[in-house]
Design a protein around this motif. Structure first.
Motif, PDB file in Angstrom:
ATOM      1  N   LEU A  74     -50.306 -41.033  30.019  1.00 16.50           N
ATOM      2  CA  LEU A  74     -49.021 -40.935  29.327  1.00 16.50           C
ATOM      3  C   LEU A  74     -48.509 -42.313  28.916  1.00 16.50           C
ATOM      4  N   LEU A  75     -48.662 -43.298  29.810  1.00 14.51           N
ATOM      5  CA  LEU A  75     -48.231 -44.656  29.472  1.00 14.51           C
ATOM      6  C   LEU A  75     -49.027 -45.208  28.295  1.00 14.51           C
ATOM      7  N   TRP A  76     -50.325 -45.001  28.335  1.00 15.70           N
ATOM      8  CA  TRP A  76     -51.170 -45.492  27.235  1.00 15.70           C
ATOM      9  C   TRP A  76     -50.818 -44.802  25.927  1.00 15.70           C
ATOM     10  N   ASP A  77     -50.628 -43.506  25.964  1.00 16.18           N
ATOM     11  CA  ASP A  77     -50.327 -42.758  24.740  1.00 16.18           C
ATOM     12  C   ASP A  77     -48.958 -43.152  24.179  1.00 16.18           C
ATOM     13  N   ALA A  78     -47.978 -43.345  25.049  1.00 19.30           N
ATOM     14  CA  ALA A  78     -46.644 -43.737  24.577  1.00 19.30           C
ATOM     15  C   ALA A  78     -46.669 -45.123  23.952  1.00 19.30           C
ATOM     16  N   ASN A  79     -47.376 -46.052  24.578  1.00 13.86           N
ATOM     17  CA  ASN A  79     -47.467 -47.395  23.995  1.00 13.86           C
ATOM     18  C   ASN A  79     -48.178 -47.389  22.660  1.00 13.86           C
ATOM     19  N   THR A  80     -49.111 -46.471  22.509  1.00 13.55           N
ATOM     20  CA  THR A  80     -49.853 -46.389  21.246  1.00 13.55           C
ATOM     21  C   THR A  80     -48.970 -45.856  20.124  1.00 13.55           C
ATOM     22  N   ASN A  81     -48.142 -44.867  20.416  1.00 12.22           N
ATOM     23  CA  ASN A  81     -47.337 -44.224  19.371  1.00 12.22           C
ATOM     24  C   ASN A  81     -46.014 -44.941  19.094  1.00 12.22           C
ATOM     25  N   MET A  82     -45.600 -45.822  19.988  1.00 16.83           N
ATOM     26  CA  MET A  82     -44.308 -46.472  19.840  1.00 16.83           C
ATOM     27  C   MET A  82     -44.365 -47.569  18.788  1.00 16.83           C
ATOM     28  N   GLY A  83     -43.293 -47.673  17.987  1.00 17.45           N
ATOM     29  CA  GLY A  83     -43.222 -48.709  16.964  1.00 17.45           C
ATOM     30  C   GLY A  83     -42.782 -50.044  17.537  1.00 17.45           C
ATOM     31  N   ARG A  84     -43.098 -51.119  16.816  1.00 16.14           N
ATOM     32  CA  ARG A  84     -42.721 -52.467  17.224  1.00 16.14           C
ATOM     33  C   ARG A  84     -41.974 -53.142  16.075  1.00 16.14           C
ATOM     34  N   VAL A  85     -40.996 -53.981  16.422  1.00 13.98           N
ATOM     35  CA  VAL A  85     -40.213 -54.686  15.426  1.00 13.98           C
ATOM     36  C   VAL A  85     -39.753 -56.015  16.009  1.00 13.98           C
ATOM     37  N   SER A  86     -39.643 -57.016  15.172  1.00 13.07           N
ATOM     38  CA  SER A  86     -39.125 -58.311  15.598  1.00 13.07           C
ATOM     39  C   SER A  86     -37.602 -58.241  15.545  1.00 13.07           C
ATOM     40  N   ALA A  87     -36.957 -58.256  16.718  1.00 13.01           N
ATOM     41  CA  ALA A  87     -35.513 -58.031  16.773  1.00 13.01           C
ATOM     42  C   ALA A  87     -34.764 -59.065  17.587  1.00 13.01           C
ATOM     43  N   LEU A  88     -35.374 -59.702  18.558  1.00 11.07           N
ATOM     44  CA  LEU A  88     -34.652 -60.607  19.449  1.00 11.07           C
ATOM     45  C   LEU A  88     -34.317 -61.917  18.736  1.00 11.07           C
ATOM     46  N   SER A  89     -33.181 -62.484  19.113  1.00  9.10           N
ATOM     47  CA  SER A  89     -32.699 -63.701  18.460  1.00  9.10           C
ATOM     48  C   SER A  89     -33.291 -64.958  19.045  1.00  9.10           C
ATOM     49  N   GLY A  90     -33.770 -64.909  20.267  1.00 10.83           N
ATOM     50  CA  GLY A  90     -34.298 -66.100  20.915  1.00 10.83           C
ATOM     51  C   GLY A  90     -33.227 -66.974  21.517  1.00 10.83           C
ATOM     52  N   ALA A  91     -32.018 -66.468  21.674  1.00 12.79           N
ATOM     53  CA  ALA A  91     -30.943 -67.249  22.274  1.00 12.79           C
ATOM     54  C   ALA A  91     -31.195 -67.438  23.760  1.00 12.79           C
ATOM     55  N   ALA A  92     -30.467 -68.395  24.353  1.00 14.43           N
ATOM     56  CA  ALA A  92     -30.615 -68.673  25.786  1.00 14.43           C
ATOM     57  C   ALA A  92     -30.235 -67.442  26.605  1.00 14.43           C
ATOM     58  N   ASP A  93     -30.967 -67.243  27.672  1.00 14.01           N
ATOM     59  CA  ASP A  93     -30.723 -66.060  28.517  1.00 14.01           C
ATOM     60  C   ASP A  93     -29.378 -66.175  29.224  1.00 14.01           C
ATOM     61  N   SER A 138     -41.893 -41.029  22.147  1.00 17.11           N
ATOM     62  CA  SER A 138     -42.591 -42.255  21.757  1.00 17.11           C
ATOM     63  C   SER A 138     -42.640 -42.425  20.247  1.00 17.11           C
ATOM     64  N   LYS A 139     -42.746 -41.334  19.504  1.00 14.29           N
ATOM     65  CA  LYS A 139     -42.780 -41.444  18.043  1.00 14.29           C
ATOM     66  C   LYS A 139     -41.413 -41.773  17.460  1.00 14.29           C
ATOM     67  N   SER A 140     -40.345 -41.507  18.204  1.00 12.80           N
ATOM     68  CA  SER A 140     -39.001 -41.784  17.698  1.00 12.80           C
ATOM     69  C   SER A 140     -38.494 -43.159  18.109  1.00 12.80           C
ATOM     70  N   PHE A 141     -39.165 -43.818  19.093  1.00 17.01           N
ATOM     71  CA  PHE A 141     -38.693 -45.106  19.585  1.00 17.01           C
ATOM     72  C   PHE A 141     -39.395 -46.255  18.874  1.00 17.01           C
ATOM     73  N   THR A 142     -38.607 -47.297  18.617  1.00 13.67           N
ATOM     74  CA  THR A 142     -39.124 -48.575  18.136  1.00 13.67           C
ATOM     75  C   THR A 142     -38.534 -49.656  19.042  1.00 13.67           C
ATOM     76  N   VAL A 143     -39.381 -50.521  19.561  1.00  7.94           N
ATOM     77  CA  VAL A 143     -38.925 -51.544  20.501  1.00  7.94           C
ATOM     78  C   VAL A 143     -39.290 -52.919  19.969  1.00  7.94           C
ATOM     79  N   ASP A 144     -38.706 -53.951  20.601  1.00 10.08           N
ATOM     80  CA  ASP A 144     -39.052 -55.320  20.209  1.00 10.08           C
ATOM     81  C   ASP A 144     -40.474 -55.638  20.636  1.00 10.08           C
ATOM     82  N   GLU A 145     -40.988 -56.717  20.128  1.00 12.21           N
ATOM     83  CA  GLU A 145     -42.401 -57.040  20.343  1.00 12.21           C
ATOM     84  C   GLU A 145     -42.725 -57.371  21.791  1.00 12.21           C
TER      85      GLU A 145
END
Length: 464
Positions: free
Chosen positions: A176-195, A385-392
């Motif tokens: 399930l973990l492998w399949d979800a990671n495969t179907n999930m989208g990726r996008v560059s979203a984080l700003s890189g600001a200090a934590d 998993s097909k509906s989620f898009t996460v940062d890289e």
């Protein structure tokens, strides 16, 4: 020297001395021999019964002497005696039982044998070797005992079943973990600001009309239909904060506008920067869910029960609702989460209904009825998993941790909106917007960062 047990001394008798010595038949005082009496004539004793001269008497023996053996002490060479079975001839030069000594007895050669070295001046000592004196009788054979029954190995069917079940569960979870990671989208979203301390998630619902799931009469570009900030403070306090989509905020590089417009201007990354500027928190994980996937997720869990206290017949969202609680399908759940024009609370009421839909879907997806049903679990995983898009930098584990944080905030009743000063604020462009208290609600977000918020700090609307 010890006295033999058979000897008893007689005080009337004495040992003859040198004066008593004389030749039998001679006179003790004169030199003329006198024949001895017949009774005391000298006699020659026979030592062995085998001697030929039977006229001579056999020498008497005392009680402490052993019975004479009829066999001669030294057998003749012409008639050798058969050797016993245990006898092994030794070399003639040095018999094993004899070792010349110098007057001292040597230690026994082995246990059970009496071997002594003869003294240089004393009488010859006889060596007795018990291992060769007589044949050793073979051990008495014991009755054959019945062979012991082979011990049956104990089996543990319950333990084996549990191990097999654990292997299957781990394999299924890994798939399930492998399949979800495969179907999930990726996008560059984080700003890189200090934590900043703690962990912050930004969950955005996209209202893209391209998929036809949203039919509200508008043809605007893609915007963030819902914005939810989930913060886990360093002290463990978890808060799920819904930011109204029409909140008046400063967009970096653009200026003041509705916060959801930042998505149209610069996509997920500009939305993240706008939320960070408003709250003072650095977003660690970005998760986006397409509103068009809401029907699939609700249908995958078999529908959810939603409650609303007012009637509604909204032509923009398509919702037709009778006051009360109803179990709805995916299409009705999407209409329920989007309707706002017939809600007296407007955008605030919509955020409440959106949080209700999210909570009910999460509760149904994590219920035992879903987890024990592999087919249903797979449907939920595929729909989500097909509906989620996460940062890289995020994965399905990030989504899982977000779900756990949402459940924690819901159970502790730490879900709501920041304090609002006006629901009908008019912008410089003449648009209607939501104005936060003191424009940016600085005190509220300071408590959020410190993890000191209370339930009374949430859902405050001035003038209502």
């Amino acid at each position: 020297m010890s006295t033999p047990p058979s000897f008893t001394p007689d005080p009337k008798r004495r040992r003859p001395g040198s004066d008593d010595a004389h030749v039998v038949g001679e006179d003790a005082r004169s030199g003329a021999p006198t024949p001895p009496p017949e009774a005391i004539a000298p006699q020659m004793w026979r030592i062995s019964e085998d001697e030929a001269d039977a006229a001579r008497p056999l020498m008497p023996r005392t009680l402490d002497q052993p019975q004479r053996d009829s066999s001669p002490i030294f057998p003749r060479r012409s008639t050798p005696q058969p050797a016993p079975p245990s006898y092994q001839p030794a070399s003639a030069s040095n018999p094993p039982s004899y070792a010349p000594g110098s007057g001292r007895a040597t230690q026994p050669a082995a246990s059970g044998s009496g071997t002594y070295a003869p003294s240089g001046n004393g009488p010859r000592q006889v060596t007795i070797n018990r291992s060769q004196a007589a044949p050793v009788a073979p051990p008495r054979s014991a009755a054959p005992a019945s062979a012991p029954r082979p011990r049956r190995r104990r089996r543990h069917p319950i333990l084996k079943t549990l191990c097999l079940f654990l292997v299957i569960v781990l394999a299924w979870g890994g798939f399930l973990l492998w399949d979800a990671n495969t179907n999930m989208g990726r996008v560059s979203a984080l700003s890189g600001a200090a934590d900043t301390p703690g962990t912050t998630y930004l969950l955005a619902g996209s209202d893209s009309r391209a998929d036809g799931a949203v039919k509200d009469g508008f043809d605007e570009s893609e915007r963030a239909d819902s914005i939810m900030l989930v913060n886990v403070a360093p002290n463990g306090q978890t808060v799920a904060l819904s930011i109204p989509r029409d909140t008046y905020a400063e967009i970096p590089g653009v200026g003041w506008d509705k916060i959801n417009a930042s998505y149209a201007y610069g996509g997920p990354q500009l939305l993240v920067e706008t939320v960070e500027k408003l709250t003072g928190l650095t977003v660690d994980h970005f998760v986006q869910i397409g509103m068009g996937a809401v029907p699939d997720m609700v249908d995958a869990v078999g529908g959810v029960e939603l409650c609303y206290d007012n009637d509604a017949d909204d032509q923009y969202s398509g919702l037709t609702w009778t006051a009360g609680c109803h179990t709805v399908d995916g299409t009705t759940a999407l209409q329920f989460s989007r309707m706002r024009y017939q809600d007296p609370e407007g955008d605030i009421g919509r955020t409440k209904r959106q949080r209700q839909v999210i909570s009910k879907v999460i509760a149904s997806a994590a219920s035992p009825a879903t987890l024990v049903n592999p087919a249903k679990t797979l449907r939920v995983e595929r729909a989500g998993s097909k509906s989620f898009t996460v940062d890289e930098d995020s994965s399905v584990l990030t989504v899982a941790s977000l779900v756990m944080a949402l459940r924690s905030a819901s159970s502790n009743q730490m879900m709501g909106v920041p304090p609002i000063e006006s629901l009908n604020f008019t912008t410089s462009a003449g648009a209607s917007a939501v104005l936060l208290r003191d424009t940016t609600a600085g005190d509220f977000f300071a408590k959020l960062r410190a993890g000191t918020l209370t339930t009374s700090d949430l859902n405050q609307v001035d003038g209502v």
